[in-house]
Design a protein around this motif. Structure first.
Motif, short mmCIF file in Angstrom:
data_model
loop_
_atom_site.label_atom_id
_atom_site.label_comp_id
_atom_site.label_asym_id
_atom_site.label_seq_id
_atom_site.Cartn_x
_atom_site.Cartn_y
_atom_site.Cartn_z
N ASP A 165 0.62 -2.40 0.67
CA ASP A 165 1.48 -3.08 -0.32
C ASP A 165 1.07 -4.55 -0.43
O ASP A 165 1.92 -5.44 -0.45
CB ASP A 165 2.98 -2.93 -0.02
CG ASP A 165 3.84 -3.39 -1.20
OD1 ASP A 165 3.30 -3.66 -2.29
OD2 ASP A 165 5.07 -3.48 -1.01
N HIS A 169 6.62 2.33 0.36
CA HIS A 169 6.99 1.32 1.38
C HIS A 169 8.34 1.55 2.04
O HIS A 169 9.24 0.71 1.94
CB HIS A 169 6.90 -0.10 0.81
CG HIS A 169 7.51 -0.32 -0.54
ND1 HIS A 169 8.77 0.09 -0.87
CD2 HIS A 169 7.01 -0.91 -1.65
CE1 HIS A 169 9.01 -0.24 -2.12
NE2 HIS A 169 7.96 -0.84 -2.61
N LYS A 210 4.26 4.87 -11.40
CA LYS A 210 5.17 4.15 -10.53
C LYS A 210 6.41 3.75 -11.29
O LYS A 210 6.32 3.30 -12.45
CB LYS A 210 4.51 2.87 -10.00
CG LYS A 210 5.46 2.08 -9.11
CD LYS A 210 4.88 0.77 -8.62
CE LYS A 210 5.76 0.23 -7.48
NZ LYS A 210 5.23 -1.01 -6.91
N HIS A 253 -1.60 -4.57 -5.17
CA HIS A 253 -1.31 -5.28 -6.42
C HIS A 253 -2.43 -6.30 -6.65
O HIS A 253 -2.50 -7.32 -5.97
CB HIS A 253 0.02 -6.03 -6.33
CG HIS A 253 1.21 -5.13 -6.16
ND1 HIS A 253 1.99 -4.74 -7.22
CD2 HIS A 253 1.75 -4.55 -5.07
CE1 HIS A 253 2.97 -3.95 -6.78
NE2 HIS A 253 2.84 -3.82 -5.47
ZN ZN Z 1 4.13 -2.85 -4.11
#
Ligand code: ZN
Length: 457
Positions: free
Chosen positions: A309, A236, A149, A64
């Motif tokens: 992540d 994740h 996503k 991110h």
């Molecule tokens: Zn994420």
């Protein structure tokens, strides 16, 4: 005019899933040949010492970056510097937390413009599937995102709402028709605790996001992928008890992949101190027995990728509520330390480096459909990194290169560290190149390329 050859020689070069002595011959940013270590090649030569290994540049398909819009949380410059120092030469940026979120072709253009001048490594982009753009994913797909996503539970930001179960099925149908893929944050909101304060103890937070919430959402993803034939990916994974269902679906031919993250493989709930909200992420870090089962899923090949992540925020947000696990921002910053952390844990379990490396290279490349990343072979971009297997690496949040100096890995004592990294045949990072104040010196301008799923070669 063709550039001079560069040769990188190593006694242990990771090629086709194994280490062997090799010299990697590089010209014009590409690997042009891989030859025996004793073959003579007239070129400037870099020798990798015997206490280190030569790897393809790592791939992180879950980052991110948050720019534009929340650039105070993270940005392309700081994130890609951290990536380079962690051996990551290709990352794929998530569609949320930046403003606008990447849910339209116009928003993707805005994001690409923000990245263009400041990416030190190659960057690709995920699009977002939200209720508002369902049925209209085509233009974003055409614009070059690597897939879409979605969330099945609230994402944490209002501008990126989650999909209901019927909408999940619609999204799967649509990405299947586009030949794209759907990557899913799989927690079932019906089984999650209420929002709001939970206190400074980790147990209440952990109890608010039970394994059943992951299991239920993962079952829904498997069911939708099975019914539509879509390629689906579980983001994740924290709950190892969902591994048997994932394994069975794969065995049945469902086009399913799954990733986990270094924090789930290296940190356990029992050791998280009260108020230490830098450990908060969703789904949560679980107990030690669960971690052992995740490692079993690594060893038996069920888990396809280990990705960071990396989801930072400002320190204020990470600490909001004075360490209340319900109120703090969820997300762990660890882009720079993934391989070191996982290798430290793997070696303590007697698992060889060769076993985990595909999860940092070909695994995430395949999850995102990235071509030419994560491999050393003729024709591939010359992304290389040198990993010192035994180099001590004591994590000091203030010395990591992501923007805000807070991380769940602070003070951890790791073994194994990236020493140098090349991108498209050019050196971009060298751990010994200390600049003022002990910060690494980076060579040259940002030369990362913006990747598109629609461009071949
Ligand atoms: Zn994420």
């Amino acid at each position: 005019m063709a550039e001079r050859l560069l040769v990188v020689r190593a006694g242990r070069t990771f090629i086709d899933g194994a280490f062997r002595p090799a010299a990697v011959v590089v010209q014009d940013g590409l690997v042009v040949d891989v030859v025996g270590v004793r073959d003579r090649v007239i070129a400037s030569t870099v020798l990798v010492p015997d206490d280190a290994v030569l790897l393809p540049g790592l791939v992180d398909s879950h980052v991110h970056v948050n720019e534009p819009g929340r650039t105070e949380w993270e940005g392309f410059r700081s994130a890609t510097l951290a990536a380079a120092a962690g051996g990551v030469t290709t990352l794929v940026d998530m569609p949320l937390n930046s403003l606008p979120p990447t849910t339209t072709a116009e928003a993707l253009e805005i994001k690409r413009a923000a990245a263009a001048a400041s990416a030190y490594v190659d960057v690709g982009f995920w699009g977002g599937a939200v209720p508002e753009n369902l049925g209209a994913l085509g233009p974003l797909n055409d614009a070059g995102v690597f897939g879409f996503k979605c969330f099945l539970s609230p994402s944490g930001v209002d501008e990126f709402p989650h999909l209901s179960r019927p909408q999940l099925l619609d999204a799967m149908q649509e990405v299947a028709a586009l030949g794209s893929r759907l990557i899913v944050h799989a927690e079932d909101p019906a089984l999650l605790g209420d929002d709001g304060a939970l206190g400074r103890g980790y147990d209440a937070f952990l109890a608010s996001r039970p394994p059943a919430s992951e299991a239920s959402a993962i079952d829904a993803v498997i069911d939708a992928a099975r019914r539509t034939g879509a390629r689906a990916h579980i983001l994740h994974l924290s709950d190892a008890h969902s591994l048997p269902a994932i394994r069975a679906a794969k065995a049945d031919g469902v086009a399913l992949t799954v990733e986990t993250c270094p924090h789930y493989l290296t940190i356990v709930a029992e050791e998280i101190p009260d108020g230490a909200s830098e450990f908060k992420c969703c789904p949560p870090i679980r107990e030690s027995g669960n971690r052992d089962l995740l490692w079993a899923g690594i060893v038996d090949g069920t888990i396809d990728a280990v990705v960071s992540d990396h989801s930072p925020s400002t320190i204020d947000l990470k600490r909001s509520g004075g360490g209340d696990f319900g109120l703090a921002w969820g997300g762990i910053a660890g882009l720079q330390v993934g391989l070191s952390a996982v290798w430290t844990e793997a070696r303590s379990r007697g698992i060889p480096l060769e076993r985990i490396l595909p999860l940092f290279t070909t695994g995430p490349a395949s999850v995102a459909g990235l071509r030419g990343a994560g491999v050393i072979e003729p024709g591939a971009p010359a992304h290389l990194t040198v990993f010192g297997l035994d180099d001590p690496f004591v994590i000091d949040a203030s010395k990591l290169l992501h923007k805000n100096p807070i991380t769940a890995y602070d003070h951890r004592v790791l073994s194994g560290r990236i020493r140098r990294t090349w991108l498209h045949g050019r050196p971009i990072y060298d751990v010994t190149d200390g600049g003022p104040g002990d910060a690494p010196r980076f060579r040259g301008k940002p030369r990362g390329r913006l990747l598109s799923a629609r461009v071949t070669g």
